[in-house]
Design a protein around this motif. Structure first.
Motif, PDB file in Angstrom:
ATOM      1  N   VAL A  16       0.823  -1.214   0.000  1.00 12.78           N
ATOM      2  CA  VAL A  16       0.000   0.000   0.000  1.00 12.78           C
ATOM      3  C   VAL A  16       0.856   1.263   0.000  1.00 12.78           C
ATOM      4  N   LYS A  17       2.177   1.093   0.065  1.00 15.53           N
ATOM      5  CA  LYS A  17       3.100   2.228  -0.070  1.00 15.53           C
ATOM      6  C   LYS A  17       4.064   1.916  -1.221  1.00 15.53           C
ATOM      7  N   PRO A  18       3.724   2.305  -2.460  1.00 15.06           N
ATOM      8  CA  PRO A  18       4.608   2.017  -3.601  1.00 15.06           C
ATOM      9  C   PRO A  18       6.024   2.525  -3.392  1.00 15.06           C
ATOM     10  N   SER A  19       6.170   3.642  -2.675  1.00 12.87           N
ATOM     11  CA  SER A  19       7.503   4.204  -2.451  1.00 12.87           C
ATOM     12  C   SER A  19       8.409   3.221  -1.725  1.00 12.87           C
ATOM     13  N   PHE A  20       7.818   2.417  -0.833  1.00 14.05           N
ATOM     14  CA  PHE A  20       8.624   1.434  -0.105  1.00 14.05           C
ATOM     15  C   PHE A  20       9.139   0.369  -1.064  1.00 14.05           C
ATOM     16  N   LEU A  21       8.252  -0.120  -1.913  1.00 21.67           N
ATOM     17  CA  LEU A  21       8.651  -1.156  -2.860  1.00 21.67           C
ATOM     18  C   LEU A  21       9.729  -0.635  -3.801  1.00 21.67           C
ATOM     19  N   ILE A  22       9.550   0.597  -4.276  1.00 16.21           N
ATOM     20  CA  ILE A  22      10.528   1.172  -5.200  1.00 16.21           C
ATOM     21  C   ILE A  22      11.867   1.388  -4.508  1.00 16.21           C
ATOM     22  N   SER A  23      11.816   1.686  -3.208  1.00 17.19           N
ATOM     23  CA  SER A  23      13.073   1.867  -2.481  1.00 17.19           C
ATOM     24  C   SER A  23      13.874   0.574  -2.458  1.00 17.19           C
ATOM     25  N   LEU A  24      13.191  -0.566  -2.525  1.00 18.05           N
ATOM     26  CA  LEU A  24      13.898  -1.843  -2.577  1.00 18.05           C
ATOM     27  C   LEU A  24      14.559  -2.038  -3.943  1.00 18.05           C
ATOM     28  N   PHE A  25      13.899  -1.559  -5.011  1.00 15.75           N
ATOM     29  CA  PHE A  25      14.542  -1.580  -6.320  1.00 15.75           C
ATOM     30  C   PHE A  25      15.884  -0.847  -6.255  1.00 15.75           C
ATOM     31  N   LYS A  26      15.884   0.264  -5.512  1.00 17.87           N
ATOM     32  CA  LYS A  26      17.077   1.108  -5.448  1.00 17.87           C
ATOM     33  C   LYS A  26      18.284   0.375  -4.880  1.00 17.87           C
ATOM     34  N   THR A  27      18.040  -0.605  -4.023  1.00 21.14           N
ATOM     35  CA  THR A  27      19.172  -1.278  -3.379  1.00 21.14           C
ATOM     36  C   THR A  27      19.984  -2.103  -4.377  1.00 21.14           C
ATOM     37  N   ILE A  28      19.362  -2.474  -5.507  1.00 16.27           N
ATOM     38  CA  ILE A  28      20.048  -3.338  -6.474  1.00 16.27           C
ATOM     39  C   ILE A  28      20.297  -2.620  -7.789  1.00 16.27           C
ATOM     40  N   ALA A  73      24.887 -11.427  -2.043  1.00 12.45           N
ATOM     41  CA  ALA A  73      25.093  -9.982  -1.974  1.00 12.45           C
ATOM     42  C   ALA A  73      23.759  -9.245  -2.023  1.00 12.45           C
ATOM     43  N   ILE A  74      22.849  -9.716  -2.873  1.00 14.89           N
ATOM     44  CA  ILE A  74      21.518  -9.083  -2.972  1.00 14.89           C
ATOM     45  C   ILE A  74      20.804  -9.150  -1.629  1.00 14.89           C
ATOM     46  N   ARG A  75      20.855 -10.302  -0.984  1.00 21.23           N
ATOM     47  CA  ARG A  75      20.176 -10.450   0.305  1.00 21.23           C
ATOM     48  C   ARG A  75      20.763  -9.507   1.348  1.00 21.23           C
ATOM     49  N   ILE A  76      22.090  -9.389   1.361  1.00 21.09           N
ATOM     50  CA  ILE A  76      22.739  -8.504   2.337  1.00 21.09           C
ATOM     51  C   ILE A  76      22.346  -7.048   2.095  1.00 21.09           C
ATOM     52  N   LEU A  77      22.365  -6.617   0.831  1.00 21.80           N
ATOM     53  CA  LEU A  77      22.045  -5.232   0.509  1.00 21.80           C
ATOM     54  C   LEU A  77      20.603  -4.892   0.889  1.00 21.80           C
ATOM     55  N   ILE A 122      11.502 -10.006   6.520  1.00 30.36           N
ATOM     56  CA  ILE A 122      12.785  -9.839   5.830  1.00 30.36           C
ATOM     57  C   ILE A 122      13.038 -11.005   4.885  1.00 30.36           C
ATOM     58  N   LYS A 123      12.781 -12.218   5.361  1.00 28.66           N
ATOM     59  CA  LYS A 123      12.977 -13.392   4.509  1.00 28.66           C
ATOM     60  C   LYS A 123      12.026 -13.386   3.317  1.00 28.66           C
ATOM     61  N   GLU A 124      10.800 -12.898   3.554  1.00 25.98           N
ATOM     62  CA  GLU A 124       9.823 -12.834   2.456  1.00 25.98           C
ATOM     63  C   GLU A 124      10.314 -11.907   1.349  1.00 25.98           C
ATOM     64  N   VAL A 125      10.945 -10.806   1.740  1.00 26.71           N
ATOM     65  CA  VAL A 125      11.410  -9.825   0.760  1.00 26.71           C
ATOM     66  C   VAL A 125      12.743 -10.238   0.145  1.00 26.71           C
ATOM     67  N   VAL A 126      13.724 -10.603   0.978  1.00 26.81           N
ATOM     68  CA  VAL A 126      15.077 -10.862   0.460  1.00 26.81           C
ATOM     69  C   VAL A 126      15.269 -12.299   0.010  1.00 26.81           C
ATOM     70  N   GLY A 127      14.440 -13.234   0.503  1.00 27.32           N
ATOM     71  CA  GLY A 127      14.598 -14.630   0.143  1.00 27.32           C
ATOM     72  C   GLY A 127      15.590 -15.353   1.036  1.00 27.32           C
ATOM     73  N   THR A 128      15.736 -16.627   0.769  1.00 27.27           N
ATOM     74  CA  THR A 128      16.702 -17.465   1.494  1.00 27.27           C
ATOM     75  C   THR A 128      17.449 -18.316   0.486  1.00 27.27           C
ATOM     76  N   LYS A 129      18.295 -19.185   0.983  1.00 28.98           N
ATOM     77  CA  LYS A 129      19.032 -20.068   0.075  1.00 28.98           C
ATOM     78  C   LYS A 129      18.101 -21.065  -0.619  1.00 28.98           C
ATOM     79  N   LYS A 130      16.928 -21.275  -0.039  1.00 27.96           N
ATOM     80  CA  LYS A 130      15.997 -22.261  -0.599  1.00 27.96           C
ATOM     81  C   LYS A 130      14.829 -21.639  -1.354  1.00 27.96           C
ATOM     82  N   LYS A 131      14.589 -20.343  -1.126  1.00 27.32           N
ATOM     83  CA  LYS A 131      13.414 -19.725  -1.726  1.00 27.32           C
ATOM     84  C   LYS A 131      13.720 -18.305  -2.173  1.00 27.32           C
TER      85      LYS A 131
END
Length: 820
Positions: free
Chosen positions: A505-517, A561-565, A582-591
């Motif tokens: 519900v806050k597009p700015s938050f999602l876009i800020s995650l794009f910025k990290t990569i 590196a993506i997960r750390i950033l 955090i795991k839902e957004v950045v993922g894990t080694k299995k997902k």
């Protein structure tokens, strides 16, 4: 002599297609009542005198002729069930034709010049299919009482409102209306399809609210002053933006001026971010193009970098958009004379550029008219492009340090936006509940009923909203959420399985995650990764060095590196410590996490494994079966590959080796040009088919079995994408290769449809040394759409001869017809 196919009882099909006919052939008229199905498409017919003699005709195909006056004589075909009149030049249809066609079930009138429909078309009560797309219609009132209509297509007309009675028709199962300046319902509602439209009208009360909303995009090169403009307009006074505070990715804000709601989208200007722009640049937008006048040089390169690059991309992506040119940094210019000279230079070059675009389209159309039986589809595409009118408003120089200049710009924007000729669909009619649900979501955020980051489970959000709107059910709320997603208020990617259950519900938050990569200073960010952060992922300092090296040399970024950033961004700037989130957004080694799912969905990157070997025993592609990789990528792949950042083609050229005359080779030309990032998006979509691939700056090689396929972006005089295949030993190999090429071309065509201002032309070049001739594909779209055999209308000759006399086997130029 036409081919007559059918049984011995006289139920025959008369095929006169592509014969360059100007009048109906005598042998057809002599068949009289024996003719049941007649194909006259791809001819030069202007009239069809005598057609009424075919008294038992059930199907008539007049597609791609030169008919401008609807043939009244058709009313004599009282047994007619199917009529194809698409791709002609029909402007009007007289009354008293359709009442005679009481058995008509199928009518295709798309791609003509119709401005209105006859009132008596509703007499065709058996109609189940009606296609009126690509015309000039302004209302659909005559067809509202067609009670058996199941499929209706009215795309790309001039409709501003749809009649609500049309959607009370319980028979209607498929409806498409994109490409119209719709206000009621808005285009964003229609984009959801028939169910969304029916729901809209069911919720639309008598005192529905009219809204005026403008999505405003600030574009321009790095340091052009976009953020200064955006923030100054929002505050109503000069706002200084320091270099360190410049936009990374996209910033979103909202402002209300005199009842007009503006959504400001401030796009970063560094080239690294351009690859993500296509995700957010949408139709019906107001573009403010910022041009730094202090650094602008009055030469070709400066105009290209600062102005024409952006306008050309808008012409391709949103060719009906409105662009306001704003000259910034006026205070850093020498004097007013310098400002006026640069203003004049930019205005003159933009005018010439737009005129050249129109002239080129007209010249291309005239050249194609020499043989309309072969090129009618191409002519229609050119005419469609010519109808798009990108509006570029007068250039405005601005000193962002002066209150008066900000006020002047603000007044100008309001004036232009309220001009109905420029923004015909500014005002939109919506049920009040759409507005109320949007306000409720913001209220839930403010009261902390939704976390500050704005990620909320779909079911939880629906439950909270139903507590406030007892009259709305889940399906109605979902439709409202989809509308809010389309206008950019929220983001809900229900078409992505991994993200269907989450609403942002806050597009700015999602876009800020794009910025990290996706960022211009990624190497510096990788260098900042601390030892503690490395240990959290069980990584070593030497691995960080490898990540940087791989990114610089191969444009691949380690998933670790993506997960750390991303984790760092969540914890540092959003104070998010919820480990599950955090795991839902950045993922894990299995997902895979939701962020990577989004980046891949938008063709920004793809999963990869380093040093993937060529596998000659890999499964071959079969269009009738689900393709399974012989060495599938199982999560976790090593990294994500960002093709737009690759710098050379060395690896691809080494694997492909040299061309030879037995290779398959076709060129797909693009008018006016190939959009920025188009080739790399195509590569990502195509590589999803096969696990062995190699990618370069503007080349890609992939494998199906032991066959190698090449994708290559090139330019002789015109830009094109080349598709090639080698390692073909038998005719069976060649036909299998054509099936793979068809899948590649389908992906290419689907991608092309996202750029409204693009036109494609397909040829097979002659492979004789030094020869520049080619063989045209006139029906390539029909071949792509054919779900059965490899049907392609090229004849059954074993060889084709180019204009210079060079011969080549037909099967190396085109896929053969089944009976060849």
């Amino acid at each position: 002599m036409p081919s007559l196919n059918g049984n011995q009882n006289g139920n025959k099909e008369d095929d006169f297609s592509g014969k360059k006919l100007k009048v109906l052939p005598t042998e057809l008229l002599q068949r009289g009542g024996d003719a049941v199905k007649v194909d006259l498409q791809r001819n030069r017919l202007k009239q069809i005198t005598g057609i009424s003699q075919l008294t038992n005709l059930k199907e008539l195909n007049l597609t791609r002729n030169e008919i401008s006056d609807f043939p009244v004589e058709i009313r004599g075909l009282r047994q007619l069930e199917k009529l194809y009149m698409n791709q002609n030049n029909i402007k009007t249809i007289p009354e008293n034709v359709f009442p005679s066609l009481e058995k008509l079930q199928f009518l295709k009138l798309s791609t003509n010049r119709l401005e209105k429909l006859p009132e008596d078309v509703n007499r065709c009560q058996d109609l189940t299919y009606l296609n009126l797309s690509n015309n000039c219609l302004k209302n659909l009132d005559p067809i509202v009482s067609l009670s058996h209509l199941k499929e209706l297509y009215v795309e790309r007309n001039q409709l501003t409102e749809l009649p609500d009675l049309l959607f009370k028709n319980s028979s209607l199962t498929l409806f498409k209306a994109n490409g119209n300046p719709l206000r009621k319902p808005p285009g964003e509602v229609c984009a959801g399809g028939l169910r969304d439209i029916q729901s809209y009208f069911s919720m639309l009360e008598a005192n529905a609210k009219n809204f005026r909303t403008v999505k405003t995009m600030f574009l321009g090169t790095s340091m052009a002053g976009k953020s200064t403009l955006c923030r100054s307009l929002k505050e109503g006074c000069p706002v200084r933006v320091e270099e360190a505070d410049r936009t990374v990715g996209i910033d979103i804000s909202e402002v209300d001026w005199d009842g007009i709601r503006f959504f400001f989208w401030d796009f970063a200007g560094q080239e690294e971010y351009y690859i993500t722009h296509h995700v957010f640049i949408t139709a019906q937008a107001f573009v403010i193009l910022a041009i730094n006048l202090s650094s602008y040089n009055m030469d070709d390169q400066s105009f290209k970098d600062n102005v024409s690059f952006w306008i050309k991309n808008l012409q391709l992506k949103v060719p009906d958009s409105v662009v306001l040119l704003v000259g910034t940094h006026v205070d850093q210019c020498k004097d007013e004379t310098e400002v006026n000279e640069k203003k004049k230079h930019i205005n003159e070059r933009v005018k010439a550029m737009l005129e050249m675009h129109t002239t080129n389209l007209e010249l291309r159309r005239k050249n194609l008219e020499d043989d309309p039986s072969l090129n009618c589809e191409q002519i229609n595409q050119i005419e469609r492009l010519a109808e798009y009118k990108l509006k570029v408003l007068d250039f405005v120089p601005i000193d962002c340090t002066k209150n008066g200049d900000i006020d002047t710009l603000l007044t100008l924007i309001k004036k232009e936006v309220l001009n109905t000729e420029i923004f015909p669909n500014l005002e939109q009619t919506l049920p009040r509940c759409y507005y109320e649900v949007e306000n409720d979501i913001q209220d839930l955020l403010e009261k902390d009923d939704i976390p500050e980051h704005g990620i909320v489970n779909q079911d939880v959000l629906l439950w909270k909203l139903k507590n406030r709107h007892a009259t709305l059910d889940d399906e109605q709320l979902k439709l409202i959420l989809q509308y809010l997603h389309r206008i950019g208020v929220i983001m809900w990617y229900k078409e992505i399985p991994e993200l269907a259950g989450s609403v942002f519900v806050k597009p700015s938050f999602l876009i800020s995650l794009f910025k990290t990569i996706v960022r211009h200073d990624l190497v510096q960010e990788l260098n900042k990764i601390s030892s503690a952060q490395l240990k959290s992922e069980n990584a070593l300092g030497i691995e960080r060095k490898r990540w940087i090296k791989d990114y610089k040399e191969k444009a691949s970024l380690s998933n670790v590196a993506i997960r750390i950033l991303v984790r760092t961004e969540l914890e540092k700037n959003y104070c998010i410590t919820d480990e599950e989130l955090i795991k839902e957004v950045v993922g894990t080694k299995k997902k895979e996490g939701s962020l990577l799912s989004l980046l891949k969905h938008f063709d920004v990157c793809l999963s990869t494994k380093h040093n993937s070997p060529l596998n000659p025993k890999a499964n071959e592609f079969d269009p009738k079966k689900n393709w399974v990789a012989s060495n599938p990528l199982v999560y976790e792949p090593d990294a994500c590959l960002f093709p737009s950042y690759l710098s050379d083609n060395e690896q691809v050229e080494e694997k492909w080796e040299s061309d030879n005359t037995e290779d398959l080779n076709i060129h797909v030309y693009f008018l006016p040009e190939i959009p920025y990032g188009f080739f790399h998006r195509l590569v990502i979509r195509t590589c999803s088919l096969y696990s062995p691939y190699w990618i370069g700056k503007d080349q890609c090689m992939l494998c199906s079995g032991n066959k190698r396929f090449l994708l290559k972006e090139g330019c002789d005089e015109d830009p094109f994408i080349e598709i090639g295949c080698k390692d073909l030993e038998t005719s069976e190999d060649i036909q299998k290769a054509w099936r793979v090429i068809r899948e590649i071309m389908r992906r290419l065509n689907t991608l092309t449809e996202q750029w409204q201002g693009l036109y494609q032309h397909v040829v097979s070049p002659c492979k004789a040394q030094g020869c520049e001739e080619f063989f045209e594909w006139n029906d390539w779209k029909e071949w792509l759409e054919d779900s059965g055999a490899n049907k392609f209308n090229v004849g059954i000759e074993d060889k084709q001869t180019c204009r210079n006399g060079h011969q080549r086997r037909t099967e190396l130029l085109f896929p053969k017809t089944p009976d060849a």
